[in-house]
Design a protein around this motif. Structure first.
Motif, mmCIF file in Angstrom:
data_model
loop_
_atom_site.group_PDB
_atom_site.id
_atom_site.type_symbol
_atom_site.label_atom_id
_atom_site.label_comp_id
_atom_site.label_asym_id
_atom_site.label_seq_id
_atom_site.Cartn_x
_atom_site.Cartn_y
_atom_site.Cartn_z
ATOM 1 N N ASN A 1 29.364 42.846 81.281
ATOM 2 C CA ASN A 1 28.012 42.533 80.795
ATOM 3 C C ASN A 1 28.010 42.248 79.302
ATOM 4 O O ASN A 1 27.366 41.300 78.839
ATOM 5 C CB ASN A 1 27.061 43.704 81.061
ATOM 6 C CG ASN A 1 26.879 43.961 82.537
ATOM 7 O OD1 ASN A 1 27.050 43.060 83.356
ATOM 8 N ND2 ASN A 1 26.567 45.191 82.890
ATOM 9 N N LEU B 1 19.648 40.204 78.367
ATOM 10 C CA LEU B 1 20.355 40.667 77.170
ATOM 11 C C LEU B 1 20.437 39.569 76.117
ATOM 12 O O LEU B 1 20.320 39.818 74.920
ATOM 13 C CB LEU B 1 21.780 41.104 77.536
ATOM 14 C CG LEU B 1 21.902 42.264 78.515
ATOM 15 C CD1 LEU B 1 23.343 42.412 78.976
ATOM 16 C CD2 LEU B 1 21.428 43.543 77.864
ATOM 17 N N ARG C 1 24.286 47.400 84.968
ATOM 18 C CA ARG C 1 23.823 46.265 84.159
ATOM 19 C C ARG C 1 23.794 46.567 82.670
ATOM 20 O O ARG C 1 23.344 45.767 81.878
ATOM 21 C CB ARG C 1 22.416 45.841 84.619
ATOM 22 C CG ARG C 1 22.368 45.367 86.055
ATOM 23 C CD ARG C 1 23.329 44.216 86.225
ATOM 24 N NE ARG C 1 23.503 43.838 87.606
ATOM 25 C CZ ARG C 1 22.779 42.895 88.208
ATOM 26 N NH1 ARG C 1 21.860 42.260 87.546
ATOM 27 N NH2 ARG C 1 23.003 42.602 89.469
ATOM 28 N N PRO D 1 19.233 46.059 74.403
ATOM 29 C CA PRO D 1 19.877 46.302 75.708
ATOM 30 C C PRO D 1 19.439 47.631 76.333
ATOM 31 O O PRO D 1 19.339 47.748 77.549
ATOM 32 C CB PRO D 1 21.377 46.339 75.384
ATOM 33 C CG PRO D 1 21.526 45.710 74.073
ATOM 34 C CD PRO D 1 20.234 45.855 73.341
ATOM 35 N N ASN E 1 17.204 43.980 83.822
ATOM 36 C CA ASN E 1 18.524 44.264 84.389
ATOM 37 C C ASN E 1 19.313 43.014 84.746
ATOM 38 O O ASN E 1 19.855 42.885 85.848
ATOM 39 C CB ASN E 1 18.396 45.177 85.616
ATOM 40 C CG ASN E 1 17.962 46.572 85.223
ATOM 41 O OD1 ASN E 1 18.608 47.222 84.422
ATOM 42 N ND2 ASN E 1 16.840 47.000 85.764
ATOM 43 N N SER E 2 19.363 42.073 83.842
ATOM 44 C CA SER E 2 20.164 40.870 84.056
ATOM 45 C C SER E 2 20.878 40.497 82.761
ATOM 46 O O SER E 2 20.545 41.002 81.692
ATOM 47 C CB SER E 2 19.273 39.709 84.492
ATOM 48 O OG SER E 2 18.496 39.264 83.391
ATOM 49 N N ASN F 1 17.916 46.671 80.097
ATOM 50 C CA ASN F 1 18.831 46.933 81.217
ATOM 51 C C ASN F 1 19.065 48.424 81.385
ATOM 52 O O ASN F 1 19.842 49.020 80.656
ATOM 53 C CB ASN F 1 20.164 46.193 81.014
ATOM 54 C CG ASN F 1 20.024 44.703 81.265
ATOM 55 O OD1 ASN F 1 18.912 44.191 81.384
ATOM 56 N ND2 ASN F 1 21.140 44.024 81.350
ATOM 57 N N THR F 2 18.405 49.000 82.387
ATOM 58 C CA THR F 2 18.442 50.449 82.548
ATOM 59 C C THR F 2 19.283 50.903 83.737
ATOM 60 O O THR F 2 19.508 52.090 83.921
ATOM 61 C CB THR F 2 17.009 50.990 82.704
ATOM 62 O OG1 THR F 2 16.335 50.186 83.674
ATOM 63 C CG2 THR F 2 16.258 50.927 81.392
#
Lengths: 295, 275
Positions: free
Chosen positions: B73, B142, B221, B212, B137-138, B216-217
């Motif tokens: 990621n 980010l 991710r 981030p 979450n992708s 994204n949690t």
């Protein structure tokens, strides 16, 4: 026929479409939205409606948290600013003619700038540990004071600020070194012929000529310090007893907006940051007239 | 005279060396600790050298959090953000630096205003935009806001303004359109500025925590800095593993820095950024 003052209108529109579109979606609209949110009430589920000055009233009536965070942030910025004279001394030492190993030193001083704040904060947290940290052991050996540096409300913010100085030193050094390159060597030599020693030459010749760079470094240092988040987030965990007294403004923003999910209050805090950043920078530009000389 | 210069340099070297040691000692301690047992890492007085190096701490880091996907990621976000930022910023900078069109002033002001505003003012609505698109979450979550950062526009605009206007004029006489001039003439000349921007954007992207952390949690991710932060939350006291993990995550940027030192330093001097 009159020559066209704007021959490139069509091309500008085509080429700017994506960059400007992104700017509007991710920056200009958010700016407006944050201002509107600061006058709104609601939650992510109900949506937000503009209700007036309620959030701002809250800020002024019982915004102790915000004010404390603001003071903490300014104290932090002031301490990190002490790194500028340190960087000046090192930059001057590195600048001496005929010095060997210059790039070797520069590399070592610069490493903290490229390392991830999260990662180095973890290392420092371990070094600062009150029970078995390296710092206490070293201080104990030389008869200095020992304590739980980042778990003690009296020292936590200062301990983090020391790391801030350590991290910013490389950046300050690079900018000051570039400034030193521009200082004419002949002036130094003239002072030397007049019998001025190295310290005297540094204070009376180099520093005055370097003031524009020193000013730039100071402004950037303060703006950077007002953004401090990562170091605090890692070095003072959520259960740290010193956290309540040591929060910075960006930490508080994160906590209110994304942990407590109070977005309107988050927006208010963000706007307070803007005002403070602009005010502090304006003060620096004002004071500049007193001490910065442009050759 | 020469002896005096030499002895003065000796003092200089002692001072600089002591300073340099202070600068790198946290990294040395990090490395030494990463090879200790948990017991050794919390002993008083501290053990300096591990009795036998525990390389297992490094593999333990991989067992505790999904390091593999986090690293992927981080890398994907970096590549996407850098590529996007280079394209977007160079286009905008080119238009502002080289073309004559209506509303140039106000549009440029739009970019510069953003430069002066602290990032928190954008974060909440940026989050809402990403959520509305269904992109929490992708990887694109980010990278996206950073791709359009006005910082890159500013750096490249400053650089492109210094190129002589005759370049464009000659190309136009030959029948080139602005797109062709951008692609074939201006962009190749901007290589040093593009290199500096690439390095700085990579650094921001790799090290960033706040954004981030918010978007994204889900562990799979997350990026590496966020992963490290959660690792500390979960295993706050396993110092050898923490030190091993943090050392691994800073290593890529340090290596790139050692290899591309000149460009790094030019980038910092050019923009005065990353304080």
């Amino acid at each position: 026929m009159r020559p066209n003052r704007y021959p490139d209108n069509a091309w500008a529109a085509i080429l700017l479409a994506v960059p400007f579109g992104g700017l509007v979606i991710f920056y200009l609209w958010p700016l407006l939205r944050t201002v509107l949110l600061s006058f709104s009430e609601g939650t992510a589920f109900t949506g937000y409606t503009i209700t007036g000055l309620g959030n701002w009233q809250r800020l002024f009536e019982n915004g102790d948290d915000v004010w404390r965070a603001l003071v903490n942030t300014l104290v932090y910025a002031a301490i990190v600013l002490l790194g500028v004279p340190i960087a000046m001394v090192i930059a001057a030492l590195l600048h001496q003619r005929g010095l060997r190993g210059r790039s070797f030193y520069r590399t070592l001083y610069f490493v903290p700038v490229v390392t991830m704040p999260v990662a180095v904060a973890m290392v420092w947290r371990y070094i600062y540990n009150g029970d078995f940290g390296l710092l206490n052991e070293v201080l104990d050996a030389v008869g200095g004071p020992t304590r739980a540096w980042v778990a003690d409300p009296d020292t936590a913010l200062y301990a983090v600020a020391v790391v801030g100085i350590w991290m910013a030193l490389g950046t300050n050094l690079i900018i000051l070194a570039a400034g030193l390159e521009a200082v004419p060597q002949t002036l130094e030599e003239a002072a030397m012929l007049d019998g001025a020693g190295p310290v005297r030459r540094f204070l009376s010749v180099t520093v005055p000529l370097l003031t524009p760079s020193i000013f730039l470094v100071s402004v950037l240092s303060v703006i950077g310090s007002l953004q401090m988040f990562d170091l605090l987030f890692i070095m003072l965990g959520r259960t740290n007893p010193a956290l309540a007294d040591s929060k910075t403004i960006v930490y508080l923003f994160y906590e209110e907006a994304f942990v407590r999910n109070d977005r309107p209050l988050g927006a208010v805090i963000a706007l307070v940051t803007l005002v403070v950043t602009l005010a502090v920078t304006a003060v620096q530009f004002r004071l500049q007239r007193r001490w910065v000389t442009y050759a | 005279m020469r002896d005096r210069v030499r002895s003065r340099h000796l003092v200089t070297h002692v001072v600089l060396m002591a300073g340099a040691l202070l600068m790198v000692s946290p990294f040395l301690w990090q490395f030494l600790t990463s090879l200790k047992t948990l017991g050794e890492s919390t002993r008083v007085p501290p053990t300096v050298l591990p009795s036998s190096p525990e390389w297992g701490n490094y593999s333990a880091f991989f067992d505790v959090v999904p390091v593999g996907s986090m690293a992927v990621n981080s890398v994907l976000a970096l590549v996407l953000r850098v590529a996007g930022q280079l394209l977007v910023a160079s286009l905008a900078a080119y238009v502002f630096a080289r073309l004559r069109f209506r509303f140039r002033g106000p549009l440029l002001a739009g970019f510069l205003v953003v430069l002066m505003v602290p990032p928190q003012l954008f974060v909440i609505p940026q989050y809402e935009v990403i959520r509305t698109m269904g992109w929490l979450n992708s990887v694109q979550a980010l990278a996206l806001p950073g791709m359009f950062s006005a910082f890159g526009v500013f750096v490249l605009y400053q650089f492109m303004r210094t190129l002589p206007p005759e370049l464009d004029e000659a190309a136009r006489m030959d029948g080139a359109n602005p797109w062709q001039i951008y692609l074939r003439i201006i962009l190749p000349l901007c290589r040093p500025a593009l290199a500096a921007l690439t390095i700085l954007t990579s650094l921001f992207s790799w090290n960033d925590l706040l954004w981030p952390l918010i978007v994204n949690t889900v562990p799979d991710r997350m990026t590496l800095p966020v992963g490290l932060a959660t690792l500390q939350g979960a295993q706050g006291t396993d110092y050898p593993v923490l030190m091993a993990g943090s050392l691994l995550t800073i290593l890529p940027m340090v290596l790139v820095f050692v290899l591309l030192q000149k460009q790094f330093i030019r980038g910092i001097a050019m923009s005065g950024l990353k304080a």
